[in-house]
Design an enzyme around this catalytic site. Sequence first.
Site, PDB file in Angstrom:
ATOM      1  N   HIS A  31       0.824  -1.223   0.000  1.00 35.05           N
ATOM      2  CA  HIS A  31       0.000   0.000   0.000  1.00 35.05           C
ATOM      3  C   HIS A  31       0.856   1.269   0.000  1.00 35.05           C
ATOM      4  O   HIS A  31       0.482   2.293   0.578  1.00 35.05           O
ATOM      5  CB  HIS A  31      -0.954   0.018   1.197  1.00 35.05           C
ATOM      6  CG  HIS A  31      -1.933  -1.116   1.212  1.00 35.05           C
ATOM      7  ND1 HIS A  31      -3.106  -1.103   0.477  1.00 35.05           N
ATOM      8  CD2 HIS A  31      -1.906  -2.306   1.846  1.00 35.05           C
ATOM      9  CE1 HIS A  31      -3.765  -2.232   0.669  1.00 35.05           C
ATOM     10  NE2 HIS A  31      -3.055  -2.995   1.483  1.00 35.05           N
ATOM     11  N   ASN A  63     -10.608  -3.029   1.817  1.00 36.18           N
ATOM     12  CA  ASN A  63     -10.146  -3.059   0.436  1.00 36.18           C
ATOM     13  C   ASN A  63     -11.347  -2.849  -0.463  1.00 36.18           C
ATOM     14  O   ASN A  63     -12.504  -2.899  -0.003  1.00 36.18           O
ATOM     15  CB  ASN A  63      -9.463  -4.391   0.107  1.00 36.18           C
ATOM     16  CG  ASN A  63      -8.077  -4.509   0.706  1.00 36.18           C
ATOM     17  OD1 ASN A  63      -7.321  -3.545   0.750  1.00 36.18           O
ATOM     18  ND2 ASN A  63      -7.742  -5.705   1.176  1.00 36.18           N
TER      19      ASN A  63
END
Length: 570
Positions: free
Chosen positions: A116, A191
């Site tokens: 990320h 997510n």
Amino acid sequence: MLSTPFRLLFVAASAATAVRGWYPGQDAPGLRRDTAPPTQGAAYEYDMNTGATTQEQTSTKEASDLEFTLENGSPYPHPYEYQRIGSDGPLLLQDTHLLEIFGSFDRERIPERVVHARGAGAHGYFEVTNADFCRNYTMMDMLSENGLKTPITARFSTVGGESGSADEARDPRGFAIKFRTRKGIQDIIMNNTPVFFIRDPSKFPHFIHTQKRHPASHLRDKDMFWDYLGSNPESLFQVMRLFSDLGTPYGFRHMDGWTGHTYRWVKADGSWSYVRLYAQTMQGVKNFTNAEAATIAGTNPDFATQDLYESIQNGTYPGWTMFAQVLSPEAAQKFKYNVLDLTKDWGFDNVAPVEIGKFYLTQNPNNYFAEIEQAAFSPSNMVEGWAPSADPVLQARLFSYPDAQRYRLGVNHKQIPVNAPVNPVANFERDGHMNVNGNQGSRPNYLSTLQKIKLPPRPYVDETHQQWTGGAVASLSSVTELDFDWPRRFWNSLSQQDQANLISNVIGHLGGAPTDSVRQRMASLFYHVNATLGQAIADGVGVKVVDLSFPDGPTWYNTSQNAVGSTVDY
């Protein structure tokens, strides 16, 4: 060598110093030497937060209102100047300005997130819309009143790419929200997909390594990529979502979010329920095709970041509606899927979602590094009424996420303004690098009977939460026929065009894997999902499918199992 007259002068000056107490600067302008007895000094105290407060206020001012200084606050005539000997001589070590700017510049980059790393974010608020429903299941204060607004920071990201990679790459998207509640920081980690590639936590580093770069070539490696996925078939539902057009969303505003993990809502009486959260975009789901995403990534690799920033700057505030899916422990025991399995969705037709609130992003960061890059999200940041389940990947992330932030930002990263709770923090954690908020003052740094800290009442009785039976086992999940249920449901839900796009996207990527066995195994798994899907992919990548079979049975066993491959029985 000192001359004889100078040596005589130096001896005379030394003798005078010994007799009269002379010292350099005695008669110089400025502060005189204080010869008063200590008892005659006036009482004086300095607020240690003065400097920090001043610098925080200074950060909001325009450049035209300020004068250039060094880091210590000393005015300096020009930022481009440097000291040297004459017009062609070397630099001077005494040039503290030059040393300072390079010393700072050399340390501007902090370790990027291992996953990320590429992301964008903004601030806003969450508003409760269905407190009556929430109070039936949880004592969370932030969900207790309709209309209650909680300040939030949200960060969106790709998973595998580095900080400078294109934000329109084919990749899942992270979707993390920090809630600054009246009872502490609550982080919800999501997510843009209801599932993930793994359900066994030890696989996570292995999986991420295959999605990044080869240790020898330092290139993306399609053999590595597909070798892992083909040897761990529980990932297949996520793989199919990734290679559909859902894998290339139109920026960050046009995608939904899911917690994926199962959590627990807990009431004051200790009763609890399983819960998953789902955030539905108010902008509508919108995706790029593979060709469109490739063009955008090549022409504007910051598309998603720019789209989010400019929408907020223009007053078009993006919003999402938050829903909860709730299962009682009794219902979970009878549920078709193991609720602790991160590779299984709770379909809306299986567990109906109920709206609980809405959130909007209304404020761009004033400084990206300070407010987004330094934002630290972790599922371990929980408030009363929200608790983890025994999902093994979630359990591992309770350690891994905050530990990554301790490495990346330091042990005191929760003192950084974007991470700081808005309610008082009082405990016995002290010192460490960059402790800047007073280090909890002069209070005892242990549980003292001399100055007692108040102990809050226990919110609920822990013993009633969960009960386990069995001994410690070496655990690894087993691939069963049930692992192909959601891939089939997903394939059947796609339109004819979406199915064609999925096939084309897989062929374009899998076809680049040089090893025949890697391509054949993956095509055979797709064939096990659906014959049309698998045969089209096999033809496209030049292999023949092999019939596969998988047993029925539990996802995890209550006894240790010996596995030859990546999973039990496969």
